[in-house]
Design a protein around this motif. Structure first.
Motif, short mmCIF file in Angstrom:
data_model
loop_
_atom_site.label_atom_id
_atom_site.label_comp_id
_atom_site.label_asym_id
_atom_site.label_seq_id
_atom_site.Cartn_x
_atom_site.Cartn_y
_atom_site.Cartn_z
N TRP A 59 1.67 6.85 -6.75
CA TRP A 59 0.59 7.77 -7.10
C TRP A 59 0.99 9.21 -6.77
O TRP A 59 0.79 10.12 -7.57
N GLN A 60 1.56 9.42 -5.60
CA GLN A 60 2.00 10.75 -5.18
C GLN A 60 3.05 11.31 -6.13
O GLN A 60 3.01 12.48 -6.51
N TYR A 61 3.99 10.48 -6.52
CA TYR A 61 5.05 10.90 -7.45
C TYR A 61 4.45 11.30 -8.81
O TYR A 61 4.79 12.34 -9.36
N THR B 207 1.35 12.24 -9.60
CA THR B 207 0.55 13.46 -9.55
C THR B 207 1.45 14.68 -9.37
O THR B 207 1.16 15.75 -9.91
N LEU C 74 0.83 -1.21 0.00
CA LEU C 74 0.00 0.00 0.00
C LEU C 74 0.86 1.27 0.00
O LEU C 74 0.57 2.22 -0.72
N LEU C 75 1.91 1.27 0.80
CA LEU C 75 2.79 2.43 0.83
C LEU C 75 3.49 2.62 -0.52
O LEU C 75 3.69 3.76 -0.97
N THR C 76 3.88 1.54 -1.16
CA THR C 76 4.51 1.63 -2.48
C THR C 76 3.55 2.21 -3.50
O THR C 76 3.90 3.10 -4.28
N LEU C 77 2.31 1.72 -3.51
CA LEU C 77 1.30 2.24 -4.44
C LEU C 77 1.01 3.71 -4.18
O LEU C 77 0.92 4.52 -5.12
N PHE C 78 0.86 4.08 -2.91
CA PHE C 78 0.60 5.47 -2.57
C PHE C 78 1.78 6.35 -2.98
O PHE C 78 1.59 7.45 -3.50
N GLY C 79 3.00 5.90 -2.76
CA GLY C 79 4.18 6.66 -3.16
C GLY C 79 4.24 6.87 -4.66
O GLY C 79 4.57 7.96 -5.14
#
Length: 145
Positions: free
Chosen positions: A29-31, A33, A22-27
């Motif tokens: 996505w954040q990158y 955007t 989850l943290l990898t996916l969120f990171g």
């Protein structure tokens, strides 16, 4: 004799894997955007700079006041995000005025368009001028940034 992992250890490993995923996916996505937002800002800045410089050089171009055109372009080149400014002739066959950044980051006059255009956003606007008393503007050049 083989010893198996306890249910607590299995649960801890599974939870750790889920949290890492989850943290990898969120990171990611954040990158993505953030990159998209920054590219949009650069596009807007390039468009604004091209419009502003195009408007500023109308009268000096019409009156063939070379030093004023070059001063305006040199002022616009003070923005570190701008790597090149060019004013093309009305027929778009030759560069009338231009500035680029050299390898040291210094602004130099140039009549040659940048070769490495893959990494930069390019904006081009026509430079229009209407003589006083006339309603129709004519193209007197093109501004490329």
């Amino acid at each position: 004799m083989k010893k198996s992992l306890s249910i607590t250890m299995r649960f801890s490993i599974a939870m750790t894997a889920v949290v890492v995923a989850l943290l990898t996916l969120f990171g990611m996505w954040q990158y993505m955007t953030g990159v998209s937002r920054l590219q949009g800002e650069l596009r807007r800045q390039a468009s604004t700079t091209a419009e502003r410089a195009g408007s500023a050089v109308q009268i000096p171009l019409w009156e063939m006041f070379d030093s004023a055109v070059l001063a305006i372009l040199n002022t616009e080149m003070k923005d570190d995000n701008i790597v090149g400014l060019f004013v093309w002739n009305a027929d778009h066959k030759a560069i009338a005025y231009g500035y680029i950044r050299d390898a040291a980051g210094q602004t130099v006059e140039s009549k040659t368009v940048l070769a490495d255009t893959n990494r930069i956003e390019q904006v081009e606007v026509p430079i229009l001028y209407a003589e006083s008393g006339k309603t129709e503007a004519q193209t007197i050049g093109h501004k490329q940034i």
